[in-house]
Design a protein around this motif. Structure first.
Motif, short mmCIF file in Angstrom:
data_model
loop_
_atom_site.label_atom_id
_atom_site.label_comp_id
_atom_site.label_asym_id
_atom_site.label_seq_id
_atom_site.Cartn_x
_atom_site.Cartn_y
_atom_site.Cartn_z
N LEU A 104 69.23 21.50 -30.73
CA LEU A 104 69.47 20.22 -30.38
C LEU A 104 68.34 19.43 -30.66
O LEU A 104 66.97 19.62 -30.09
N GLY A 109 68.74 16.82 -26.96
CA GLY A 109 68.30 17.92 -26.21
C GLY A 109 68.03 17.33 -24.82
O GLY A 109 67.53 18.35 -23.85
N ARG A 114 68.51 17.82 -19.65
CA ARG A 114 67.78 18.65 -20.55
C ARG A 114 68.42 19.89 -21.28
O ARG A 114 67.69 20.94 -21.38
N GLY A 115 69.71 19.70 -21.45
CA GLY A 115 70.32 20.61 -22.41
C GLY A 115 71.11 21.73 -21.46
O GLY A 115 71.93 22.68 -22.03
N THR A 127 69.40 25.45 -28.16
CA THR A 127 67.88 25.42 -27.74
C THR A 127 67.74 23.94 -28.14
O THR A 127 68.08 23.32 -29.18
N THR A 128 66.52 23.50 -27.30
CA THR A 128 65.95 22.10 -27.54
C THR A 128 64.93 21.96 -28.73
O THR A 128 64.77 20.91 -29.26
N ASN A 130 61.84 22.38 -27.98
CA ASN A 130 60.65 21.81 -27.40
C ASN A 130 59.61 22.89 -27.34
O ASN A 130 58.62 22.20 -27.32
N CYS A 295 61.75 20.50 -33.58
CA CYS A 295 63.02 21.40 -32.98
C CYS A 295 63.82 22.09 -34.11
O CYS A 295 64.24 23.21 -33.84
N ILE A 313 65.16 25.39 -23.03
CA ILE A 313 66.02 24.69 -22.28
C ILE A 313 65.64 24.54 -20.78
O ILE A 313 64.78 25.04 -20.24
#
Length: 833
Positions: A104, A109, A114-115, A127-128, A130, A295, A313
């Motif tokens: 994401l 995300g 937050r996902g 998965t974001t 991040n 990302c 996440i």
């Protein structure tokens, strides 16, 4: 393993790019497969890239799909619940195409807690990304401190967006390296203390908490910005020397109205892959692996590792996992070492340029080089600085003697440019330098205008009157060649008979860049932005006596200005006898002959003046460049006394043309010594002997090279014209490539508007010419980097390399140049003509 990734445009322009990709993608399918109503229905995602076989230097393989959610972060912020559902549908759609893990990107995300909500309901792990974004941003901060030579333990770093996932984990990552943290968040009042719960006891003692962004503006500092709202930091208010790593989407830094040179806004969270990494399809050896979103890169790394897991996440990212994804990325050749600012690559020197705001001591040579280029780019010419760097000629010289220059790092270079003809006596000729020092030590007045007759300027005028052919005994002094041309044009007009107001000049000629000189300079590139120029100026072909005679038949021509050899035009020699023919035609029709000897004069061609090769004397002559040995600005216009009297020989007219700094004693003192050096050291004769040998050797090199079209010149005014033809190459490339594409690209091209096709077709030859010029500039780069030789192209023809070294050039230095040009041409002759 196959992954999917959902990106979104970060600006309105990029959103329109996504729309363009959507239209073209559907149009190609339509042309290939025929009309299908389903093809033209609304869809959640826009397909952008299919990575058939990604491989890394570690030997791992994966494949993937990159698709766009065609909404900006600002648009998604206005409807987070609807977007969360749309993201979920998009994840399931990618899973339906075989994706076993979905990344994401950006705001996709953040929506859905937050996902976490997306993960709970999706068919595959998400998965974001991040963790790798945070790792890259953290490394950016550390790299900036290293480049600035800052001691991390003595620094305070501001983190804007705490306790968001990226801001929080970067704060934890910095615990063992920096002295203090300023944590900026959106809370207030009693909530300030609550924010510390996310930090360990050791870190809590070294933080300041604030909800005031103004606390980031008080002094130079390092900042990380990672909010989910964007537009919270004003670049215009940052203290000089500030560096912001902006890892937010939308961006947290609001650009200043004018780009600042004393701060850096780094695009945070980006990574780049090495050459061993490929996205599956390389064209011309190129693969878009620079400045990848962290990302997307995290999703790729997990797929390369075969890990189907929700790695990043929620709010709290695990510090160990952030370090782990950084190590895994590096194993596959992906690092955050390359940085960028507003999408433009950053060089280490761009960061180090801010060292002066942090009181950092750096080695003098490197500091001098970087600070000079920084100041040049910021305050003189930023495009020229970029040109220097792109072509590897970004030198800062600190010492010069004879034919050599020494840069700040102590490297020596042989100078074959020599100020475009300003250094006939070489750099810092000891006699010219001695004359300058003697004058300054004497206490004589260097600048006395209109209240006395300057002693040395008067002596210089008398010396030139003897030296120049044709009895040109009236001299006007100024500061440069283009000013001398202006003076000649004005005198010609003032002395002309009634009805004679037209001036003739030559195509491809060059006389300077002030308005009058530009009006008689024969290249549109220099003229067009300043049109309309002075009227009554007409161009003729250089070397064409018949064209000159036809133009003079009208009887309205006051003067004809020309160069004996066209210097900036590419060192173009006229046919034998041309100057004599010009002299005869001008005499027959009462037209003044203005000869521009700014480049050709003072020994350059093997005679003191180039017109002496044909025994010709002009009515007016202009000189500059080497007149003072390149030490002091000076130019001169010389005229027959009867012409001067006709133009300015009365009470009302004697001061119609003047120059504030022209005719100063300082420049004249050096010029007198420079003329003595020219004669006593026989530099004209030396130029003739060395030039003839050099010309013959270069012509021998050219005989075995398809890359060189011609070597020509006279004395030490030589040109190498290259012939790297790319004619027809772009069209052939497009035809070859389009034949292999699906759909009907040629038919689609034919149905562009006539105007669009006309612009594209006009651009093709310009592109091909630019490629030819690019190759010649690579020759300039290679001569400099590999052989220590400075060279450059002529102003009117970028495929002509000028050879204009000081006239003091030795035989061994000339031979070094010949060997170097032969080697460089051999290296670049991969494809023979």
């Amino acid at each position: 393993m196959k992954f999917g990734f959902i990106a979104h445009p970060t600006s309105l322009a990029l959103k329109r790019q996504v729309k363009l990709c959507d239209l073209l993608g559907r149009a190609v399918q339509d042309a290939e497969q025929g009309f299908d109503p389903a093809l033209w229905q609304a869809q959640s995602l826009v397909p952008f890239a299919r990575f058939g076989q990604i491989h890394s230097g570690a030997g791992a393989r994966c494949e993937g799909l990159l698709q766009y959610l065609p909404l900006t972060a600002e648009e998604m912020l206005r409807q987070p619940r609807q977007i969360a559902e749309r993201v979920l549908r998009a994840v399931d759609a990618l899973a339906g195409q075989g994706a076993e893990l979905v990344g994401l990107g950006g705001f996709t995300g953040i929506v859905g807690n937050r996902g976490l909500q997306t993960l709970e309901r999706a068919r595959v792990p998400v998965t974001t990304g991040n963790s790798l974004t945070a790792y890259a941003s953290w490394r950016n901060l550390l790299d900036v401190m290293t480049l600035l030579e800052l001691e991390p333990q003595q620094q305070e770093v501001a983190i804007v967006g705490y306790p968001g996932s990226i801001a929080l984990v970067v704060a934890k990552l910095l615990e063992d390296s920096v002295g203090r943290l300023l944590l900026v968040h959106r809370g207030g009042g009693d909530r300030l203390a609550e924010q510390l719960q996310y930090l360990g006891p050791g870190l809590r003692e070294r933080v300041r908490l604030t909800d005031r962004i103004e606390d980031c503006y008080d002094k130079p500092r390092l900042l990380l910005a990672a909010t989910s709202s964007g537009d919270v930091i004003e670049e215009a208010r940052l203290a000089p020397g500030s560096v912001v790593v902006d890892a937010a989407l939308p961006r947290d830094v609001r650009p200043a109205p004018r780009r600042r040179e004393d701060v850096l806004i780094i695009d945070g969270g980006l990574v780049s892959a090495d050459r061993a990494f490929s996205l599956g399809t390389d064209t011309l050896g190129l693969s878009p692996t620079r400045m990848m979103n962290g990302c997307l890169a995290e999703t790729m790394v997990l797929a390369l590792e075969g890990r189907r897991e929700a790695f990043s996440i929620g709010r709290e990212l695990d510090v160990d996992k952030v370090r782990e994804i950084g190590r895994l990325a590096q194993r596959h050749g992906i690092t955050p070492e390359r940085m960028s600012a507003y999408g433009e690559p950053l060089k280490p020197a761009d960061v180090r340029a801010l060292a002066r705001f942090h009181a950092v001591a750096t080695p003098r040579a490197r500091r001098l080089h970087e600070e000079v280029l920084q100041d040049f780019g910021a305050h003189i010419n930023p495009v020229m600085r970029e040109f220097f760097e792109l072509n590897h000629i970004d030198r800062v010289f600190v010492k010069a003697e004879g034919c050599t220059l020494q840069d700040a790092e102590g490297r020596e270079f042989l100078d074959f440019v020599a100020g475009y003809g300003c250094l006939n006596m070489g750099h810092n000729h000891p006699r010219c330098v001695g004359a300058l020092r003697h004058f300054l030590d004497s206490g004589a007045p260097s600048f006395v205008q209109y209240v006395s007759a300057p002693e040395l300027s008067s002596r210089l005028a008398a010396r030139l009157a003897v030296l120049v052919p044709g009895g040109l005994s009236r001299v006007f002094f100024c500061n440069s060649g283009t000013e001398a041309v202006e003076a000649a044009l004005k005198l010609a007009m003032a002395a002309a008979a009634p009805g004679q107001r037209r001036v003739l000049y030559c195509d491809n000629g060059y006389h300077g860049k002030t308005l009058g000189a530009l009006s008689v300079t024969g290249r549109d590139k220099h003229r067009q932005p300043f049109m309309p120029l002075i009227e009554r100026c007409s161009a003729l072909p250089f070397g064409d006596l018949a064209a000159l005679e036809a133009a003079l038949q009208s009887g309205d021509v006051a003067a004809f200005i020309l160069e004996p050899i066209q210097g900036e035009g590419g060192v173009i020699l006229p046919p034998p006898g041309y100057l004599r023919g010009v002299r005869e035609l001008c005499d027959r029709h009462g037209c003044l002959m203005i000869l521009d000897e700014i480049q050709t004069g003072l020994g350059r061609t093997g005679r003191m003046f180039a017109c002496e090769w044909e025994g010709v004397a002009p009515d007016l002559m202009v000189l500059a460049k080497s007149l003072s040995g390149g030490l002091v600005p000076i130019g001169a216009m010389l005229a027959r006394p009867d012409l001067w009297d006709r133009a300015y020989g009365s009470r009302d007219r004697f001061s119609l043309h003047s120059s504030t700094f022209g005719g100063g004693n300082l420049a004249a003192a050096v010029a007198l010594e420079a003329l003595a050096v020219l004669e006593e050291e026989d530099l004209a004769g030396r130029a003739l002997r060395t030039g003839e040998a050099l010309l013959a050797a270069l012509q021998e090199v050219a005989a075995g090279q398809g890359l060189i079209r011609e070597v020509r010149g006279r004395g030490l005014m030589i040109a190498i014209e290259f012939a790297p033809s790319f004619e027809g190459a772009v069209q052939a490339f497009v035809q070859e490539f389009s034949a292999r594409l699906p759909g009907q690209p040629r038919a689609m091209y034919r149905f562009l508007s006539d105007r669009a096709r006309a612009h594209l077709e006009a651009a093709v030859p310009e592109l091909e010419r630019s490629l030819e010029e690019m190759l010649v500039l690579r020759i300039v780069s290679k001569l400099s980097k590999e052989h220590g030789i400075l060279s450059f192209v002529t102003a009117n023809n970028s495929k002509v390399l000028r050879i204009q070294p000081p006239l003091t050039l030795s035989d061994s230095q000339a031979q070094h140049f010949v060997r170097a040009i032969a080697q460089v041409c051999g290296d670049l002759s991969t494809v023979p003509e």
